[in-house]
Write an enzyme that holds these catalytic residues in place. Structure first.
Site, PDB file in Angstrom:
ATOM      1  CD  GLU A   6      47.176  38.005  33.602  1.00 16.18           C
ATOM      2  OE1 GLU A   6      47.490  37.127  34.795  1.00 16.18           O
ATOM      3  OE2 GLU A   6      46.303  38.517  33.495  1.00 16.18           O
ATOM      4  CG  ASP A  17      43.887  41.559  34.476  1.00 21.79           C
ATOM      5  OD1 ASP A  17      45.168  40.985  34.911  1.00 21.79           O
ATOM      6  OD2 ASP A  17      42.835  41.440  34.736  1.00 21.79           O
TER       7      ASP A  17
END
Length: 860
Positions: free
Chosen positions: A578, A525
């Site tokens: 990401e 993330d």
């Protein structure tokens, strides 16, 4: 090197040789039938076992379970001890527990083994400590309690010292006799045994009139060997969770099997560390831990403690404060709002050997990957991991997805963070069960043929007092520089990627999830926030790197190390970034240097955030205006092969006022669904892997709510629009079925030769047409009509067909089919390719293009 017997003690000589890897305690289960330690009524330690009267008037003790390290050899010193803490070697009878002179014999200290429980213990002379040493022990600021407590050879005998506040009486029991210690002060009991060498011994401790039997944790060697400490100092301990944290351990001593729990924590700035928990009323009055030198690790073994014990570390900071912290390496934790760490030992037996063997040989870039993204706590609210294992694999199998991706499952204090603010990095959230229950869910998915990806958050962590923030009273996991420590977007703290121990913590954590939980992939993330020093910061709020640039070179190095380590230790696993910027080389190998002079980050795949934003912008426009945004759909092919991409329609796009996927579409309810169906088929045929968030597969109308989860009721028969929602769900099922069976849609996702435009410039028509090829050259033609009108006789160029197809093409998917809720317009009969050159091809055919629909055609 020959594997050592985990039940055999490691000699001090062996531990002192840096060229020898000191074996760790074994992990064999405790003997069956052993009972856990009895609860203490008034802060008695869990190691204490109540005495039971047996026939004949003798007393014996109930057995307890656990798993301790090896006992110390007579006269040896622990690596950090200032004075020796000696016992007999574990697994042997006392070597020479001989009374010193005739005085001991006349005092009654002696006799045969087994006679100890039949005679009143003698009262020993004191073996006092200096007041300053007692003050440091009692205040929790002593760095080496093992050098004072336990048994130590001294002039005149063996000094035994026990710190047990609130105890009424402490008796030392040896094979040759029993002796009572004297309370010196503040719970410190001492005595001088009249023997030459340290015997094996146990303690009989009385609390509130009840006598308990326990082993003394301060007679055992550290559970970490010299090689462990060396690797920790170097930041290279890739299985860090096996030596830090809490672990149930068992060893043989001269008095039998000793079982308990070892604890180890990295807190280099602490003045002292003590163990607190439900076993001592969360009072740090006892169980001080020892410092293992320059490693910054503090360690303690507690005999008799059992799995399930709740605990924390009480840390005395350098400025004199006492703070309680959860264990960063805890393998389990309390269910929020509880914040304690929990002792856990996995006993799960995996059943996915076939899956894991196939995973090692897999190549994600050349395999189908269609991902269903799930927030586990809300997918079916109230279900446990094991209950989810009964329904989730079945649902995903029915829809045909190849993988499931979980929003973070690591323990987190605030449910509204969806798991993206982690407090316990090594513990699955207890909201749905224990760690082995989560293993059961992963196993069930693997046995159903479904891969498991987990979101992982090394970019930041919350400031909760019990967790990582200022862990030992000072910045430790976060940078000391406040400008670099504060994460401006989420009010959290960033990790100090330049500190070797912090990088070790994170790299080992990534390996841990892939190795211990058989996770097949980690979606990392917020990578962009790690890569840039000026991320979300204004001028003057950040400092450049040593070359004057904005790149966080420490974060780059960490990501490279993490990816390289995961791919080396966990063959077949995949890491996914990401990353929302155009950072060069996210999925390039770490050894390959790009134009910037920086090596690749080494990820396997990267989320294509640009495609997501551009395509959703196009789809949100009324069809009459789409001609002016045609390039939003074609631009992605300019850079499609610069990285290995995943096309994500994720949770971030259906929350916080953005609306659900179907609600983004223009027009009435019929047009919204038609747009959504056409868009999904365009997405599934675009180069790259696919990801779709839960609830969007059946076009729910509301955006994501982490409390209520998907609107499953819209699929029920009594819901007015149930058939409309079922139609979209049926389309997703068909997309995945056809996708899996057509290699052209996935085999060459990362190769430019696998894609060719037929017509990418038909802006006035709102039409896109292209070809996908598999490695054998077999084509699949895709035509998307994003206008609400039927186009008859629309001529499209076609590639040459393989021999035997006779130039015929058939629809393998039409999103306007009545079964999906469409109007049923299309090309039900095979289409004949004619010698009429179009779009750079000698052959072409006239098609009927349904309104707001995508067609997939392949040679008959």
């Amino acid at each position: 090197m020959t594997a050592s017997d985990p039940t055999r003690p490691t000699s001090q000589l062996q531990r002192q040789q840096p060229s020898v890897v000191a074996p760790r305690p074994g992990t064999e289960p405790a003997p069956t039938g052993a009972a856990p330690a009895a609860p203490e009524p008034t802060a008695a330690p869990p190691a204490a076992v109540p005495l039971t009267v047996v026939p004949g008037g003798a007393t014996t003790a109930e057995s307890s379970t656990g798993e301790p390290p090896s006992a110390k050899s007579p006269g040896t010193k622990s690596p950090s001890a200032e004075s020796p803490a000696a016992t007999s070697p574990a697994g042997k009878q006392p070597a020479a527990a001989e009374p010193v002179g005739d005085a001991a014999e006349s005092a009654g200290f002696g006799g045969k083994e087994g006679d100890a429980g039949e005679s009143e213990p003698i009262r020993l002379p004191e073996a006092p400590l200096a007041p300053g040493e007692i003050d440091r022990l009692v205040s929790g600021s002593h760095h080496d309690p093992h050098g004072l407590l336990g048994a130590h050879p001294v002039p005149g005998g063996v000094a035994v010292r026990v710190l047990r506040p609130m105890a009424e009486r402490v008796v030392v029991e040896t094979p040759i006799g029993r002796a009572e210690l004297t309370h010196q002060r503040d719970g410190l009991f001492t005595g001088l045994l009249p023997v030459a060498l340290v015997p094996d011994y146990r303690l009989r401790i009385t609390y509130s009139g009840t006598e308990y039997l326990q082993d003394d944790g301060y007679r055992f060697l550290p559970t970490l060997g010299e090689m462990d400490l060396h690797l920790i100092r170097e930041g290279r301990h890739e299985q860090l969770w096996e030596v830090l944290g809490s672990h149930v351990r068992s060893y043989q001593t001269g008095l039998g099997t000793v079982t308990g729990v070892s604890f180890a924590v990295w807190a280099p700035n602490a003045e002292g560390v003590r163990l607190v928990g439900d076993f001592n009323g969360w009072n740090g009055c006892c169980y001080p831990m020892r410092s293992l030198g320059s490693s910054g690790v503090w360690e303690l073994f507690v005999p008799g403690m059992a799995e399930g014990t709740r605990y924390k570390y009480e840390i005395r900071t350098r400025d004199g404060r006492l703070i309680q912290k959860g264990d960063p390496l805890a393998l389990a934790a309390e269910c929020p709002p509880g914040t304690a760490s929990v002792v856990h030992r996995s006993q799960y037996e995996w059943g996915d050997a076939e899956w894991m063997a196939a995973r090692e040989a897999g190549q994600h870039h050349r395999q189908p990957m269609s991902v269903y993204e799930v927030h586990l706590p809300s997918w079916r609210p109230g279900l446990s991991y094991r209950e989810l294992a009964e329904v989730l694999p079945e649902y995903i199998t029915d829809l045909g997805f190849t993988h499931v991706e979980f929003l973070p499952v690591m323990e987190h204090p605030f449910g509204g963070s969806w798991g993206y603010q982690v407090s316990y990095y090594f513990a699955p959230t207890a909201r749905m069960g224990g760690p082995d229950d989560f293993r059961f869910l992963v196993d069930a998915l693997h046995r159903a043929g479904i891969g498991v990806i987990v979101d992982w958050v090394p970019a930041h962590f919350p400031k909760d007092d019990f967790a990582l923030a200022r862990f030992d009273g000072e910045p430790l996991y976060e940078p000391a520089d406040p400008q670099r420590a504060e994460h401006p977007d989420w009010g959290t703290l960033e990790f100090d990627y330049g500190r070797t121990e912090v990088r070790n913590f994170l790299v080992a954590n990534a390996v841990y999830w892939c190795q211990e939980f058989h996770v097949d992939g980690l979606r990392v993330d917020a990578v962009a926030s790690m890569l840039y020093l000026d991320y979300s910061r204004e001028y003057g709020q950040w400092s450049p790197n040593q070359y004057g640039g904005r790149e966080n070179l420490d974060a780059v190095s960490f990501l490279q190390e993490m990816n390289a380590t995961v791919y080396r230790r966990c063959p077949g696993a995949v890491t996914i970034a990401e990353e929302s910027t155009a950072w060069d080389g996210v999925t390039r190998p770490t050894h390959a240097t790009g134009p910037t002079g920086i090596g690749g980050l080494g990820f396997g795949l990267k989320w294509n955030m640009g495609w997501m934003h551009d395509s959703l912008l196009y789809m949100s426009k009324d069809p009459v205006h789409r001609r002016y945004h045609h390039n939003e759909m074609t631009f992605s092919m300019v850079y499609a092969y610069s990285e290995n991409y995943v096309l994500p329609i994720s949770h971030d796009e259906v929350v916080h006022g953005k609306g659900s996927l179907v609600s983004k579409m223009p027009g009435d309810w019929w047009q919204q669904r038609a747009n959504l169906r056409a868009y999904l088929a365009f997405m599934w045929s675009h180069p790259g892997k696919q990801l779709l968030f839960m609830g969007q597969e059946f076009a729910q109308g509301a955006e994501f709510d982490h409390d209520t989860g998907p609107q499953w009721w819209v699929l029920e028969k009594d819901w007015p629009a149930a058939e409309d929602h079922r139609g979209v769900q049926h389309l997703v099922r068909s997309l995945n079925r056809v996708y899996r069976g057509v290699p052209a849609l996935w085999e060459r996702d990362t190769e430019p030769e696998g894609f060719s435009w037929l017509d990418g410039g038909a802006a006035e028509d709102n039409v896109f047409s292209f070809v996908r090829y598999d490695r054998a050259g077999n084509p699949l033609v895709v035509v998307s009509n994003f206008s609400p009108v039927v186009r008859h006789g629309y001529r499209v160029g076609l590639p040459q067909t393989p021999a035997g197809s006779h130039g015929l093409w058939t629809e393998v998917l039409n999103t306007d089919a009545a079964a999906y809720g469409g109007s049923g317009v299309g090309n039900p009969d095979p289409v004949k390719a004619e010698a009429d050159s179009r779009n750079g091809h000698e052959l072409s055919a006239e098609l009927v293009l349904p309104p707001l629909a995508t067609l997939w055609l392949r040679p008959a």
